[in-house]
Design a protein around this motif. Structure first.
Motif, PDB file in Angstrom:
ATOM      1  N   SER A  91       0.828  -1.211   0.000  1.00  0.00           N
ATOM      2  CA  SER A  91       0.000   0.000   0.000  1.00  0.00           C
ATOM      3  C   SER A  91       0.858   1.255   0.000  1.00  0.00           C
ATOM      4  CB  SER A  91      -0.927   0.018   1.217  1.00  0.00           C
ATOM      5  OG  SER A  91      -1.650  -1.176   1.287  1.00  0.00           O
ATOM      6  N   LYS A  94       2.298   1.968  -3.301  1.00  0.00           N
ATOM      7  CA  LYS A  94       1.248   2.466  -4.183  1.00  0.00           C
ATOM      8  C   LYS A  94       1.047   3.973  -3.972  1.00  0.00           C
ATOM      9  CE  LYS A  94      -3.023   0.898  -3.742  1.00  0.00           C
ATOM     10  NZ  LYS A  94      -3.979  -0.192  -3.510  1.00  0.00           N
ATOM     11  N   VAL A  95       0.963   4.344  -2.694  1.00  0.00           N
ATOM     12  CA  VAL A  95       0.741   5.756  -2.365  1.00  0.00           C
ATOM     13  C   VAL A  95       1.922   6.611  -2.834  1.00  0.00           C
ATOM     14  CG1 VAL A  95       0.520   7.385  -0.462  1.00  0.00           C
ATOM     15  CG2 VAL A  95      -0.803   5.276  -0.453  1.00  0.00           C
ATOM     16  N   ARG A  98       1.798   7.061  -6.461  1.00  0.00           N
ATOM     17  CA  ARG A  98       0.721   7.967  -6.849  1.00  0.00           C
ATOM     18  C   ARG A  98       1.132   9.414  -6.608  1.00  0.00           C
ATOM     19  NH1 ARG A  98      -3.992   6.364  -3.688  1.00  0.00           N
ATOM     20  NH2 ARG A  98      -3.403   8.001  -2.256  1.00  0.00           N
ATOM     21  N   LYS A  99       1.840   9.644  -5.522  1.00  0.00           N
ATOM     22  CA  LYS A  99       2.252  11.005  -5.200  1.00  0.00           C
ATOM     23  C   LYS A  99       3.487  11.423  -5.975  1.00  0.00           C
ATOM     24  CE  LYS A  99       0.374  11.423  -0.577  1.00  0.00           C
ATOM     25  NZ  LYS A  99       0.688  11.450   0.865  1.00  0.00           N
TER      26      LYS A  99
END
Lengths: 319, 349
Positions: A91, A94-95, A98-99
Motif C-alpha cells: 500500500s 502504491k501511495v 501515486r504522489k
C-alpha cells in the motif's frame, strides 16, 4: 496462444537469472531445501522486489547481524504478521507512486513465511491480505513442522510424522492430524493465482513465481521444502525427497488460475507407492504397514479429488 | 521439564503451548508426559492467543491448567490473562524471559518485570508473580503457584529466564497439597441447581465499579498475606543488594568474593515480585542505609524498591540488559567500584 512461459522448459537454463539475490554463506543446514527454494524464488522475482519475512529458519540463518544473505530490500517481522506487513509495504509503495515520490516501476511485494508462520499463527494475516486484494505474493515455505524452535508439530505436519511435541511411541503414531490443505484454502479466497511448488522442480517453481509476479492482485504459492534435520533424512536426499513427494502424489504440483486447476508437470500415469517417499525419512520410521496403508489411502483420495478438479474446473467456469 | 513434572504432580491436567525458544523443553515434556496421567490433556495450539484461551476454558471447567511461553509469546497472551483476571479464574502461566523489546533475542533477561507485576494486559488487575532462583524453587513455586491461583482465583505467573530454563540441579519434589477449590466455581453443568455464570463483560458502570473494587480488595488481601522473600548474609551488612532470579544467584557468588576483600554485602531477594515484599524491605532500611538494585534489565524492580524505601536509604542501580549474564566476579568488581566511588554512588545512570 502459446506464450514464452509455456515453452519455458526447452531453453530454460538460458533464461534463468544469473544474478544471485540470496547469496551463499548463510547458515542453513547441509542439504536445506528451504534455502534453495528461497534462492530460486528470488531468481524468479528479480531485483524490483521487497521481501517481508516472518520469524523462522530463513530469517535466523540469513540475517545474523551485521551480515545478511539478502541482496533485495528485506524486512524481518514478528511471527504472525508477515502478510500484514507485506500488505502495508504494498500500500505504501502504491501511495508513494501515486504522489510521484518514487519512480513508477513495478515493484512487487513478496511476503514469505514457514508453515508455522503461515498455516498456524500467521493465518489470519494472510487471509486478510488475500481478502483485501493487495497486489502481492505470499510464498509459504512448508517444511512441515516448526523446525527453527526444534521440530514441533504444526498444522502442516503430515499424519504419522514423529515430532518433539507429537512423539511417536508405543501408544502414539506421532502426529494424529492430516496436513492442512492450505493451497485449497487460498483458492477459496478467490485469488487470481494459487500454486504449489517444490525446489526439486526448479524451472516449474521459477515459472510459477514469474506468473505470480505478473498477476495483478494477490497470489499464493505453497512450496514444499525438504528439511533433512527435521525429517531425519540424510542431507543428500533433499532433491530426491522433493521429487518423490511429487511422484507419489503426496504433494502434486498444480496451479489454479482464476479458479481453473491445471497440473504443471507431467505426472506419472501410475503413481509410485507413498512408501517409497516415507521410508527415506526417519520421522516416519515407526509407521506400521497398516498405518502406511492408511497414509496411502488418504494420498490416493486427495490426488483423485485434485484430478477431478483439474478435469472439471474448466467446465465449472463455462457453466 | 522440572516445571512440567512439578505441574503434573500438583494436579495440572491441562496444558496448552506454542513453540518459542527458550522454553520448548517444557512443551515437549508435557506432550510426552501429559498423556501418561489419567485425564491429562496436552494441546499444541495454533497460536499463543489460542493457547491462553484454551487454558481459560479448562480453568472454567474446573481443571488445573497451565500454559508457558517466553517474552514475545507472553505479550500475545495478555488478552487472555486480562480475561482470566476479570473472570476470576485460576491458571498458571510460565514466562521464561528472553531479551527484548520486540523479538529481541533468545538469551536470558529480566525485562518483563513491569509486564508481569503491573498486570500486563488492559484493565485494573494484578497477577501473582513468583520468581524462582534455583531448580528446587522452580519445582516448589510451580506447585505453590497452582495453590495460590486456586486460593485467590487469579492467574499466577512463574517469572524465570532462559538461564533457569536450561539449568540442571538435584531437586526433590515436595508432596502436593490436596486441592482446595470449590465445586461451585466450576462450570460442569448446573444439574438441577441454579445456572452457574462466569462473567468478564460487565456493561453497567456501577456494576463494573463494584467488580473492580471487589478485585482490588482481593489484591489487598494478597498483598497483606502472601509476600515472600529471602534474606542472605544481612548481619552487619553495609550494603544490601536487591535482586531476584538469576541476578540473585550471581549476587550470592559475588558476596563471597566481596567478603574476602572486606566489603560486607547482604542480599535481599524478593520471591514474590507481586505482591512485592515492601514491609520487609522497609524494615531492613532501619538497619542498613545503602542499597544496590541489580537486575538484568535497565531498571524495573528499581521502581518498586524506591517506592518501598521512600527515600529513607541510598539506592544505587546496576543493570545488564539484553541477554548479558555477568559472572559473579564481574558483578563483584562493579559493586566495589560503584560503592567505593562516593562521587557517583546514588546516581542512577
Amino acid at each position: 496462444m502459446k506464450g514464452i512461459v509455456e515453452n519455458f522448459d526447452l531453453y530454460a537454463p538460458k533464461l534463468v537469472d544469473k544474478e544471485e539475490y540470496f547469496s551463499s554463506g548463510h547458515r542453513a543446514c547441509q542439504g536445506c531445501g528451504e534455502a534453495l527454494a528461497v534462492r530460486l524464488m528470488c531468481k524468479g522475482l528479480g531485483k524490483d522486489t521487497v521481501i517481508t519475512n516472518a520469524t523462522g529458519c530463513m530469517e535466523v540463518i540469513s540475517s545474523l547481524y551485521p551480515t545478511t544473505a539478502w541482496k533485495l530490500p528485506w524486512i524481518h517481522v514478528a511471527f504472525p504478521n508477515s502478510a500484514a506487513v507485506g500488505a502495508g509495504v504494498e500500500s505504501a509503495l502504491k501511495v508513494l507512486r501515486r504522489k510521484g515520490k518514487i519512480a513508477d516501476r513495478d515493484v512487487k511485494t513478496v511476503s514469505i513465511g514457514g508453515d508455522g508462520g503461515s498455516v498456524d499463527i500467521g493465518f489470519q494475516a494472510i487471509s486478510g491480505s488475500m481478502e483485501r486484494g493487495h497486489n502481492m505474493i505470499y510464498v509459504c515455505f512448508d517444511n512441515e513442522a516448526y523446525m527453527n524452535t526444534g521440530i514441533q508439530r504444526s498444522g502442516a505436519t503430515p499424519f504419522g510424522a514423529s515430532t518433539t511435541t507429537a512423539p511417536a511411541g508405543a501408544a502414539s503414531v506421532g502426529n494424529k492430524t492430516w496436513k492442512k490443505n492450505m493451497p485449497e484454502i487460498m483458492v477459496a479466497h478467490n485469488v487470481p493465482y494459487v500454486a504449489t511448488a517444490c525446489h526439486s522442480y526448479p524451472i516449474d517453481f521459477i515459472n510459477k513465481v514469474k506468473k505470480a509476479r505478473s498477476v495483478k492482485g494477490p497470489a499464493y504459492i505453497h512450496c514444499l521444502a525438504v528439511c533433512p534435520t527435521g525429517w531425519r533424512s540424510s542431507s543428500d536426499t533433499c532433491i530426491k525427497l522433493g521429487r518423490l513427494a511429487v511422484e507419489t502424489g503426496f504433494f502434486p504440483l498444480y496451479e489454479v488460475e482464476n479458479g481453473k486447476y491445471r497440473l504443471t508437470i507431467e505426472m506419472p500415469k501410475k503413481l509410485r507407492p507413498v512408501e517409497d517417499y516415507l521410508k527415506l525419512q526417519g520421522r516416519f520410521r515407526h509407521l506400521t504397514p497398516d498405518q502406511m496403508k492408511q497414509f496411502q489411502e488418504r494420498v490416493t483420495l486427495e490426488y483423485k479429488k485434485l484430478m477431478n478438479k483439474v478435469k472439471y474446473s474448466k467446465s465449472w467456469l463455462e457453466m | 521439564m522440572l516445571i512440567g513434572e512439578a505441574a503434573i504432580r500438583a494436579g495440572c491436567r491441562f496444558y496448552a503451548g506454542y513453540p518459542i525458544t527458550p522454553q520448548n523443553e517444557l512443551t515437549e515434556y508435557m506432550s510426552e508426559n501429559m498423556r501418561k496421567v489419567k485425564d491429562g490433556i496436552f494441546i499444541q495450539s495454533e497460536s499463543e492467543i489460542a493457547a491462553i484461551h484454551m487454558v481459560t476454558g479448562a480453568s472454567a471447567a474446573g481443571v488445573r491448567a497451565m500454559t508457558s511461553s517466553s517474552s514475545p509469546g507472553i505479550s500475545l497472551k495478555q488478552d487472555g490473562i486480562s480475561s482470566l483476571a476479570a473472570c476470576e479464574l485460576p491458571a498458571v502461566i510460565v514466562n521464561m524471559m528472553r531479551g527484548g523489546p520486540g523479538l529481541g533475542n533468545i538469551a536470558p533477561a529480566q525485562g518483563d518485570y513491569f509486564q508481569a507485576t503491573r498486570g500486563g494486559g488492559h484493565g485494573d488487575y494484578r497477577t501473582i508473580v513468583l520468581a524462582p532462583a534455583s531448580c528446587q524453587e522452580l519445582a516448589d513455586l510451580t506447585m505453590d503457584a497452582f495453590d495460590l491461583a486456586d486460593e485467590y482465583r487469579n492467574p499466577a505467573i512463574i517469572l524465570a529466564d532462559g538461564m533457569m530454563g536450561q539449568m540442571m540441579e538435584p531437586t526433590v519434589f515436595k508432596k502436593a497439597k490436596p486441592r482446595n477449590y470449590s465445586e461451585s466455581f466450576m462450570l460442569r453443568g448446573a444439574g438441577k441447581g441454579k445456572s452457574k455464570i462466569i462473567k468478564g463483560l460487565v456493561l453497567p458502570p456501577l456494576e463494573m465499579e463494584e467488580h473492580n473494587w471487589k478485585l482490588a480488595r482481593k489484591y489487598q488481601v494478597i498483598s497483606d498475606k502472601e509476600t515472600r522473600h529471602e534474606a542472605f548474609n544481612l548481619d552487619n551488612a553495609e550494603l544490601v543488594v536487591v535482586a531476584y532470579g538469576t541476578a540473585a544467584r550471581i549476587t550470592k557468588g559475588a558476596i563471597k568474593r566481596l567478603g574476602e576483600s572486606g566489603l560486607r554485602v547482604g542480599l535481599f531477594r524478593p520471591i514474590t515480585l507481586w505482591p512485592f515484599p515492601v514491609k520487609a524491605l522497609r524494615e531492613l532500611s532501619h538497619k542498613v542505609k545503602n542499597f544496590l538494585v541489580f537486575e538484568m534489565s535497565t531498571g524495573q524492580m528499581l521502581e518498586d524498591v524506591r517506592l518501598a524505601l521512600q527515600g529513607y536509604a541510598n539506592i544505587d542501580f546496576h543493570g545488564r540488559p539484553g541477554g548479558v549474564v555477568p559472572t559473579p566476579a564481574e558483578f563483584a568488581i562493579a559493586v566495589e567500584r560503584e560503592f567505593r566511588d562516593k562521587d557517583t554512588y546514588g546516581r542512577q545512570f
